[in-house]
Motif scaffolding. Structure first.
Motif, mmCIF file in Angstrom:
data_model
loop_
_atom_site.group_PDB
_atom_site.id
_atom_site.type_symbol
_atom_site.label_atom_id
_atom_site.label_comp_id
_atom_site.label_asym_id
_atom_site.label_seq_id
_atom_site.Cartn_x
_atom_site.Cartn_y
_atom_site.Cartn_z
ATOM 1 N N VAL A 141 19.515 54.038 15.153
ATOM 2 C CA VAL A 141 19.789 52.676 15.647
ATOM 3 C C VAL A 141 18.495 52.096 16.193
ATOM 4 O O VAL A 141 17.829 52.724 17.024
ATOM 5 N N ILE A 142 18.140 50.910 15.723
ATOM 6 C CA ILE A 142 16.961 50.204 16.216
ATOM 7 C C ILE A 142 17.447 48.984 16.993
ATOM 8 O O ILE A 142 18.149 48.127 16.444
ATOM 9 N N LYS A 149 19.818 50.513 27.006
ATOM 10 C CA LYS A 149 20.937 51.232 27.621
ATOM 11 C C LYS A 149 22.267 50.798 27.010
ATOM 12 O O LYS A 149 23.149 51.633 26.777
ATOM 13 N N GLU A 150 22.397 49.518 26.754
ATOM 14 C CA GLU A 150 23.646 49.017 26.177
ATOM 15 C C GLU A 150 23.850 49.577 24.769
ATOM 16 O O GLU A 150 24.950 49.988 24.407
ATOM 17 N N ALA A 151 22.777 49.602 23.970
ATOM 18 C CA ALA A 151 22.865 50.144 22.617
ATOM 19 C C ALA A 151 23.176 51.637 22.647
ATOM 20 O O ALA A 151 23.963 52.149 21.840
ATOM 21 N N ARG A 197 30.845 52.885 7.707
ATOM 22 C CA ARG A 197 31.544 51.850 8.477
ATOM 23 C C ARG A 197 31.008 51.775 9.895
ATOM 24 O O ARG A 197 30.820 50.677 10.447
ATOM 25 N N LEU A 198 30.746 52.933 10.478
ATOM 26 C CA LEU A 198 30.266 52.970 11.856
ATOM 27 C C LEU A 198 28.905 52.289 11.982
ATOM 28 O O LEU A 198 28.674 51.501 12.896
ATOM 29 N N GLU A 204 26.145 44.985 13.296
ATOM 30 C CA GLU A 204 26.675 43.637 13.554
ATOM 31 C C GLU A 204 26.417 43.160 14.976
ATOM 32 O O GLU A 204 26.557 41.968 15.268
ATOM 33 N N GLN A 205 26.036 44.090 15.855
ATOM 34 C CA GLN A 205 25.771 43.700 17.247
ATOM 35 C C GLN A 205 24.485 42.879 17.322
ATOM 36 O O GLN A 205 23.500 43.198 16.640
ATOM 37 N N PRO A 206 24.454 41.833 18.114
ATOM 38 C CA PRO A 206 23.275 40.943 18.167
ATOM 39 C C PRO A 206 22.012 41.617 18.671
ATOM 40 O O PRO A 206 20.904 41.211 18.314
ATOM 41 N N PHE A 207 22.136 42.662 19.498
ATOM 42 C CA PHE A 207 20.953 43.313 20.055
ATOM 43 C C PHE A 207 20.506 44.518 19.219
ATOM 44 O O PHE A 207 19.581 45.229 19.611
#
Length: 219
Positions: A141-142, A149-151, A197-198, A204-207
């Motif tokens: 994940v980038i 922290k949220e990611a 799918r995951l 799709e998350q903006p950050f």
């Protein structure tokens, strides 16, 4: 004559299978090795023949390297190069008047290229032994550094909800304002479509700018 006949037998099998080094190449390698060893044996005796055999061994390595090709990450021609190596050994034995050894060498080279072929094909068709080969799946994940922290929390919660335990979790700097999170999953059965799918949901998350997964095997 012995080198020519035995080299022809080896080369015929290679030519029949339309390999890079066929009949003529194997004959020339066997005869050439025999000529050099025989000449050294006559001029320099046993010690001279031994020295020439050493040069034949090193020289045939360059010839074998010439038939090895690399196409789209796959190496081809290793068996052909090994066959040339065998032809040189057969020729060297013939040149040194070790006719029985030359004949046995030719038989073994032919057996390796013919009799062992069905065995290799059967082994290749067998499923991978999961006890000997461990498959490691890693989710990448980038995300923006400010939302690291949220990611991280989102990734852990989604993996936990999907039933994937993590063996290791590492965060690296990715450019000036981003981080790369690597989640190494435990070596258990993984559904590829589920991970697809995951990672799509994560991306799709903006950050989060990128999300993907990759398998790797270690023996």
């Amino acid at each position: 004559m012995t080198a020519f006949v035995l080299g022809s037998l080896i080369g015929f099998e290679r030519q029949y299978r339309q390999r890079t080094a066929g009949l003529r190449t194997n004959v020339l390698v066997a005869v050439g090795a025999a000529i050099f060893v025989d000449m050294a044996n006559r001029l320099g005796g046993h010690d001279g023949a031994v020295h020439v055999v050493a040069y034949v061994v090193s020289g045939i390595g360059f010839l074998g390297a010439g038939v090895i090709m690399r196409e789209e990450g796959n190496v081809r021609g290793l068996n052909t190069a090994a066959t040339l190596w065998g032809s040189a050994a057969v020729g060297a034995c013939a040149g040194a008047d070790l006719l029985l050894e030359a004949a046995l060498g030719a038989i073994f080279v032919l057996a390796a290229n013919t009799l062992l072929r069905p065995v290799v094909n059967r082994i290749n068709r067998q499923p991978i032994d999961t006890l000997a080969v461990e498959v490691t799946n890693t989710v990448y994940v980038i995300a923006q550094t400010a939302q690291q922290k949220e990611a991280l929390r989102l990734l852990e919660s989604m993996l936990e909800a999907a039933g994937h335990g993590t063996r290791d979790l590492v965060v690296h700097a990715f450019g000036d304002d981003a981080v790369e999170i690597e989640a190494v999953l435990l070596a258990t059965a993984v559904d590829g479509e589920q991970l697809d799918r995951l990672t799509r949901q994560l991306a799709e998350q903006p950050f989060i700018s990128q999300a993907f997964w990759s398998p790797s095997t270690t023996e």
